[in-house]
Scaffold this motif. Structure first.
Motif, short mmCIF file in Angstrom:
data_model
loop_
_atom_site.label_atom_id
_atom_site.label_comp_id
_atom_site.label_asym_id
_atom_site.label_seq_id
_atom_site.Cartn_x
_atom_site.Cartn_y
_atom_site.Cartn_z
N SER A 92 0.84 -1.21 0.00
CA SER A 92 0.00 0.00 0.00
C SER A 92 0.87 1.25 0.00
CB SER A 92 -0.92 0.00 1.22
OG SER A 92 -0.17 -0.11 2.42
N GLN A 93 2.05 1.19 0.61
CA GLN A 93 2.95 2.34 0.61
C GLN A 93 3.49 2.63 -0.79
OE1 GLN A 93 3.24 4.34 3.28
NE2 GLN A 93 1.73 2.93 4.18
N ASP A 118 -6.73 5.88 1.00
CA ASP A 118 -7.12 5.59 2.38
C ASP A 118 -6.71 4.16 2.74
OD1 ASP A 118 -8.24 8.01 3.18
OD2 ASP A 118 -10.12 7.57 2.17
N ILE A 119 -5.95 4.04 3.84
CA ILE A 119 -5.41 2.76 4.28
C ILE A 119 -6.06 2.35 5.60
CG2 ILE A 119 -3.31 1.50 4.90
CD1 ILE A 119 -3.35 2.42 2.01
N ASP A 120 -6.42 1.09 5.73
CA ASP A 120 -6.93 0.56 6.99
C ASP A 120 -5.76 0.45 7.97
OD1 ASP A 120 -7.69 -1.34 9.08
OD2 ASP A 120 -9.46 -1.72 7.84
N GLU A 121 -5.87 1.12 9.10
CA GLU A 121 -4.76 1.16 10.06
C GLU A 121 -4.48 -0.20 10.69
OE1 GLU A 121 -5.56 4.19 12.89
OE2 GLU A 121 -5.40 5.83 11.45
N GLN A 122 -5.48 -1.06 10.76
CA GLN A 122 -5.29 -2.35 11.42
C GLN A 122 -4.51 -3.34 10.58
OE1 GLN A 122 -9.18 -3.68 12.66
NE2 GLN A 122 -9.13 -2.44 14.53
N ASP A 123 -4.89 -3.48 9.31
CA ASP A 123 -4.22 -4.47 8.46
C ASP A 123 -3.40 -3.87 7.33
OD1 ASP A 123 -6.15 -3.61 6.70
OD2 ASP A 123 -7.38 -5.41 6.87
N ASN A 124 -3.34 -2.52 7.26
CA ASN A 124 -2.52 -1.81 6.27
C ASN A 124 -2.97 -2.10 4.84
OD1 ASN A 124 -0.46 0.11 5.97
ND2 ASN A 124 0.98 -1.46 5.30
N ASN A 130 -8.40 0.80 1.55
CA ASN A 130 -9.86 0.85 1.62
C ASN A 130 -10.45 1.37 0.31
OD1 ASN A 130 -10.25 -0.17 4.22
ND2 ASN A 130 -9.89 1.84 5.17
#
Length: 201
Positions: free
Chosen positions: A49-50, A66-72, A75
């Protein structure tokens, strides 16, 4: 010029096109890559994702990943401060246009993961520009691009511009035959400019 994303396919996929899809232009978005025979499925590889964020900062800086903070995982992708999702799951985006010399690059969002595919260049029915009547309006077509055709009585010249792109690209000539040559040059120069924006991902 700031590149923009543009959804050109149906959100349920492009099966209705029966595989007759032109190459994607930079920033164009379709859904369900299995409906697109130009995409080489055996070239798939996953990126982080980065890495996707870096790609967007380079090519589409006005969009936020937008990235999900829990599983990176990813979204969705949205335009600046817009809270409504713009690009969602199953979408694929052109990050590099295919040319006769080089494959294109497609970014595919799949259940939070980001996949990269290569898109093969699709030879049009002719490398030569051709004219047709479409809804009472004459136009030129070449490599999947469309150019309008107009005549200026004041300047005594034929002129046109590339349609369905965000940039303003015009061309002109003293007669229709030379206008086709000018149109082809305009398309080739536009492709050259945009394929140089990203060499590899």
């Amino acid at each position: 010029m700031v590149n923009k994303l543009k959804v050109i396919g149906h959100f349920m996929g492009d099966k209705h096109m029966e595989g007759k899809l032109p190459n994607l232009k930079l920033g164009e978005v379709r859904y369900y890559p299995q409906d697109n025979p130009n995409i080489m499925r055996n070239t798939v590889r996953e990126i982080s994702s980065q890495t996707l964020i870096r790609i967007f900062r380079n090519l589409f800086p006005n969009y936020i990943v937008d990235i999900d903070e829990q599983d990176n995982r990813v979204n969705h992708i949205r335009y600046e401060d817009d809270t409504i999702s713009y690009i969602i799951n199953k979408a694929y985006i052109c990050a590099k246009e295919a040319t006769p010399e080089c494959d294109g690059t497609i970014v595919y969002l799949h259940n939070g993961y980001v996949l990269i595919y290569k898109e093969k260049y699709k030879q049009m029915s002719s490398n030569k520009a051709y004219c047709r009547k479409d809804k009472e309006m004459e136009e030129l077509q070449y490599k999947g691009y469309v150019g309008s055709v107009h005549y200026s009585n004041e300047d005594k010249v034929f002129w046109g511009k590339l349609e369905q792109i965000d940039a303003l690209v015009t061309f002109e000539a003293s007669n229709k035959e030379d206008l086709e040559v000018s149109f082809i040059d305009a398309v080739d120069n536009y492709l050259l400019l945009h394929t140089q924006s990203i060499d590899s991902i």
